[in-house]
Every structure is written in structure tokens, then in C-alpha cells.
Design a protein around this motif. Structure first.
Motif, PDB file in Angstrom:
ATOM      1  N   ASP A  18       8.157 -22.136  21.146  1.00 16.89           N
ATOM      2  CA  ASP A  18       9.405 -22.144  20.417  1.00 16.89           C
ATOM      3  C   ASP A  18       9.317 -22.792  19.102  1.00 16.89           C
ATOM      4  OD1 ASP A  18      11.145 -21.316  22.674  1.00 16.89           O
ATOM      5  OD2 ASP A  18      10.870 -23.359  23.482  1.00 16.89           O
ATOM      6  N   THR A  19       8.190 -22.815  18.576  1.00 20.13           N
ATOM      7  CA  THR A  19       7.639 -23.452  17.184  1.00 20.13           C
ATOM      8  C   THR A  19       7.445 -21.942  16.256  1.00 20.13           C
ATOM      9  OG1 THR A  19       5.432 -23.650  17.527  1.00 20.13           O
ATOM     10  CG2 THR A  19       6.756 -25.353  17.764  1.00 20.13           C
ATOM     11  N   VAL A  20       7.599 -22.056  15.168  1.00 23.69           N
ATOM     12  CA  VAL A  20       7.303 -20.787  14.177  1.00 23.69           C
ATOM     13  C   VAL A  20       7.299 -21.293  12.911  1.00 23.69           C
ATOM     14  CG1 VAL A  20       9.741 -20.163  14.117  1.00 23.69           C
ATOM     15  CG2 VAL A  20       7.965 -18.392  13.629  1.00 23.69           C
ATOM     16  N   SER A  21       6.401 -20.514  11.935  1.00 26.16           N
ATOM     17  CA  SER A  21       6.402 -21.161  10.557  1.00 26.16           C
ATOM     18  C   SER A  21       7.277 -19.926  10.037  1.00 26.16           C
ATOM     19  CB  SER A  21       5.124 -21.056   9.898  1.00 26.16           C
ATOM     20  OG  SER A  21       5.099 -21.077   8.444  1.00 26.16           O
ATOM     21  N   GLU A  22       8.039 -20.116   9.109  1.00 25.95           N
ATOM     22  CA  GLU A  22       9.202 -19.095   8.294  1.00 25.95           C
ATOM     23  C   GLU A  22       8.289 -18.381   7.239  1.00 25.95           C
ATOM     24  OE1 GLU A  22      12.748 -20.676   6.978  1.00 25.95           O
ATOM     25  OE2 GLU A  22      12.661 -22.310   8.257  1.00 25.95           O
ATOM     26  N   SER A  23       7.020 -18.934   6.737  1.00 21.26           N
ATOM     27  CA  SER A  23       6.432 -18.421   5.552  1.00 21.26           C
ATOM     28  C   SER A  23       6.314 -17.115   5.428  1.00 21.26           C
ATOM     29  CB  SER A  23       4.867 -18.874   5.546  1.00 21.26           C
ATOM     30  OG  SER A  23       4.444 -18.315   6.831  1.00 21.26           O
ATOM     31  N   PHE A  24       6.263 -16.003   6.383  1.00 23.90           N
ATOM     32  CA  PHE A  24       6.117 -14.501   6.331  1.00 23.90           C
ATOM     33  C   PHE A  24       7.380 -14.114   7.184  1.00 23.90           C
ATOM     34  CE2 PHE A  24       1.920 -15.238   4.842  1.00 23.90           C
ATOM     35  CZ  PHE A  24       1.832 -14.235   3.788  1.00 23.90           C
ATOM     36  N   TRP A  25       7.804 -14.775   8.301  1.00 20.72           N
ATOM     37  CA  TRP A  25       8.825 -14.214   8.989  1.00 20.72           C
ATOM     38  C   TRP A  25      10.296 -14.082   8.313  1.00 20.72           C
ATOM     39  CZ3 TRP A  25       8.861 -12.198  13.694  1.00 20.72           C
ATOM     40  CH2 TRP A  25       7.951 -12.279  14.732  1.00 20.72           C
ATOM     41  N   ARG A  26      10.559 -14.992   7.454  1.00 23.06           N
ATOM     42  CA  ARG A  26      11.592 -15.045   6.450  1.00 23.06           C
ATOM     43  C   ARG A  26      12.011 -13.886   5.738  1.00 23.06           C
ATOM     44  NH1 ARG A  26      10.266 -19.942   2.390  1.00 23.06           N
ATOM     45  NH2 ARG A  26       8.541 -18.941   1.124  1.00 23.06           N
ATOM     46  N   ASN A  27      10.857 -13.044   5.703  1.00 29.27           N
ATOM     47  CA  ASN A  27      10.927 -11.568   4.958  1.00 29.27           C
ATOM     48  C   ASN A  27      11.522 -10.702   5.752  1.00 29.27           C
ATOM     49  OD1 ASN A  27       9.693 -12.855   2.509  1.00 29.27           O
ATOM     50  ND2 ASN A  27       7.741 -12.600   3.401  1.00 29.27           N
ATOM     51  N   VAL A  28      11.747 -10.980   6.971  1.00 27.77           N
ATOM     52  CA  VAL A  28      12.195 -10.047   8.073  1.00 27.77           C
ATOM     53  C   VAL A  28      13.538 -10.009   8.058  1.00 27.77           C
ATOM     54  CG1 VAL A  28      12.111  -9.183  10.495  1.00 27.77           C
ATOM     55  CG2 VAL A  28       9.911  -9.754   9.094  1.00 27.77           C
ATOM     56  N   PRO A  29      14.526  -9.079   7.942  1.00 25.06           N
ATOM     57  CA  PRO A  29      15.954  -9.171   8.094  1.00 25.06           C
ATOM     58  C   PRO A  29      16.029  -9.754   9.684  1.00 25.06           C
ATOM     59  CG  PRO A  29      15.286  -7.103   7.093  1.00 25.06           C
ATOM     60  CD  PRO A  29      13.867  -7.756   7.735  1.00 25.06           C
ATOM     61  N   ASP A  30      17.089 -10.772   9.720  1.00 25.95           N
ATOM     62  CA  ASP A  30      17.509 -11.360  10.676  1.00 25.95           C
ATOM     63  C   ASP A  30      16.440 -11.827  11.746  1.00 25.95           C
ATOM     64  OD1 ASP A  30      19.128 -12.584  13.027  1.00 25.95           O
ATOM     65  OD2 ASP A  30      19.439 -10.452  13.967  1.00 25.95           O
TER      66      ASP A  30
END
Length: 319
Positions: A291-303
């Protein structure tokens, strides 16, 4: 895969201070405005954290109002490189936050001015550190960020990296920052970016997290493409195979040891494989993440949080 007792997915843990217990004392020290505890944290950084000081410095930079006690520490310890470097990273963070995430052409005059002001303040601090202690790697790492933001060019960025690499040739955070500079949006080329990523990954000891640079380069490349091109880029078999080799030699290698940046590494590979339509390859990275995730690249994905959960479900179905 992180399911709660009632069958609903658990909330995602996106804060690295929560995901990595070893980092919690640093956040507590910053909240308490406690320089002694902050210094103790960095002095006790384990040897296994090759670029741990720089990574932790970037995380500290994101703690609100941390500049208050760091500025005081700089005044009280004018010859100490650590408070100056930490404060510079905080100024860099404030600068990029003022700039925003849009393209440079869309910046307002005020955004651009604030951005430059913060980065110039950081650069002045770092020049002093590097003049006094030219082997101090965390300061050179920070200066890679100021070089890019102040548009000092490819040659100057490479000069700074080369000075750093004399003392730490496998510093992944510094390599990631230079990789950004080598992308076309900052005056580089895809040939240079991919070549550098592969060079770093190949030169690193097996089990190092340096393989993630290959995934970073491919995600950056994909983000610059439009429409169908973007959709097909990560599906390409040669790209998939490069990602597989990089993952096997780094975070999936038997000799890999989890460091503070482990969520960044697995999150980046999970995203690259998922966007490429390779859920089976993404599965081991999602399993590691839970359930952990780094936002670094994921935040570029809508929703992106919804997409993360959907991709993780698809990956788990292949196990």
C-alpha cells in the motif's frame, strides 16, 4: 495486496516518512525545529545509504517552515557544510514550488521571478560550501538542481556532476538530476538521456538501485510524446526488455538491499511496466510496494491513485 478486514483497499501511504520508519526521526526533528537532533540523524546515516544524505535532505526540504531552524543553524555554524546544504535544498524546494509544474513558456512573470530568486539564494549557499569543501557530495548534488533551474546549460551541469563523481561515482540521486538535465526539455537529447541512464546502470554494482534510471528515462520520453505515439512507446518490445534487464540487475537482484529510496524505485518500475501493458512484469514491484507508493512519477498520471489501484489489481491477477 493491502486489503482491509472489511474487504476495502487500505489507503495508500504516499509520505516517505511514513513508508520508511528509519526516516521518521528526521521529520520529528524538523517539526520540533531541533537542529541537534537533525544533525544527529545525518551523522548516523548508515553506510548502506550511498546517497542517503542527499535523499534525506530532499525529504527534509519538503517539511513546511523547516527553513526557520535551518537559517538559524547556518548563522550559528558558518563553517559547517551540512546546515548550508540542507537550507539550500529547502530553498530549491520553495523555488520549484513557486514555479509550478507547467512548461516554462506558461510561467507568469511573478512565478519566474520567485523561482529564480529562491534558486539564486540556494546557489550562493552552495558555492560557499563547494569552495570550502570541494569533496562534499551533497552540495554538488544540490547544485545539479540549481544548474537546471537557473538554465546554466548542459556543459555546466556535466561539470558539476563530474566533480561529484570523482568522490561518489554511483550517486543515484545526482545521476537522476543530471538525467533530467539531459532530456530535450532542458536542452539535451533523448540519445544523451538514454545513453547516460544505461551507462550509470551498467557501471553500478549489481543490486544497486541505479537500474531505476533506465525506467526514469523511458517515462520521461513517453511523457513527451502525443496520442498514439505515447501509448505505443512503452509497449515496444525493446523498451520492455530494457526495463526487464534494468529491474533484474537492480531492485529485483538477490543482492539488492532496501534503502530509504526503495518506494521511489519500485514505484517507477511499476508505473513503466503498467503503462506499457506488462502487468506480469509490474507484479513483483506492486508486491514489494503493497500500500506504499512514491508520487514522483505517478502524479503525472491523471487520477493517479485510482490508476495505481487498477494497475495493481491487474498485476496481482497475473500471480
Amino acid at each position: 495486496m493491502g486489503e482491509s478486514a472489511v474487504g476495502e483497499a487500505s489507503p495508500l501511504v504516499t509520505d516517505p516518512f511514513d513508508a520508511v520508519p528509519g526516516l521518521a526521526p528526521l521529520r520529528a526533528a524538523a517539526w520540533d525545529q531541533d537542529w541537534a537532533a537533525t544533525r544527529a540523524f545525518f551523522e548516523e546515516t548508515p553506510d548502506t545509504e550511498a546517497d542517503g544524505v542527499s535523499f534525506a535532505a530532499v525529504l527534509l526540504a519538503g517539511v513546511e517552515r523547516s527553513e526557520w531552524f535551518l537559517e538559524k543553524a547556518v548563522r550559528e555554524r558558518p563553517d559547517d557544510p551540512l546546515p548550508r546544504t540542507l537550507l539550500a535544498e529547502r530553498y530549491i524546494h520553495l523555488g520549484w514550488r513557486a514555479r509550478g509544474r507547467g512548461p516554462g513558456a506558461d510561467l507568469s512573470w511573478d512565478q519566474a521571478e520567485q523561482f529564480q530568486d529562491w534558486l539564486r539564494k540556494a546557489e550562493l549557499l552552495l558555492i560557499e560550501v563547494c569552495a570550502r569543501e570541494p569533496a562534499y557530495v551533497p552540495a554538488w548534488t544540490a547544485r545539479l538542481a540549481t544548474a537546471r533551474g537557473l538554465t546554466l546549460g548542459q556543459s555546466e551541469a556535466r561539470r558539476r556532476y563530474d566533480r561529484l563523481a570523482e568522490h561518489d561515482p554511483h550517486h543515484v540521486l545526482a545521476q537522476s538530476r543530471l538525467l533530467q538535465q539531459l532530456c530535450p526539455k532542458w536542452g539535451g537529447s533523448w540519445e544523451a538521456a538514454h545513453g547516460f541512464a544505461q551507462e550509470c546502470a551498467s557501471a553500478a554494482p549489481e543490486g544497486s538501485r541505479a537500474g531505476v534510471l533506465v525506467a526514469e528515462a523511458h517515462l520521461e520520453h513517453c511523457a513527451e510524446l502525443d496520442g498514439a505515439q505515447a501509448g505505443e512507446y512503452l509497449r515496444d518490445v525493446s523498451v520492455r526488455d530494457e526495463l526487464r534487464r534494468a529491474a533484474r540487475a537492480s531492485v529485483l537482484h538477490p543482492g539488492h538491499r532496501r534503502g530509504w529510496a526503495w518506494t521511489d524505485s519500485h514505484s517507477t518500475f511499476a508505473l513503466a511496466f503498467s503503462l506499457g501493458g506488462h502487468p506480469g512484469d509490474a507484479a513483483r514491484h506492486f508486491t514489494a510496494l503493497g500500500d506504499t507508493v512514491s508520487e514522483s512519477f505517478w502524479r503525472n498520471v491523471p487520477d493517479w491513485k485510482t490508476r495505481f489501484t487498477e494497475f495493481r489489481t491487474a498485476a496481482s491477477a497475473t500471480l
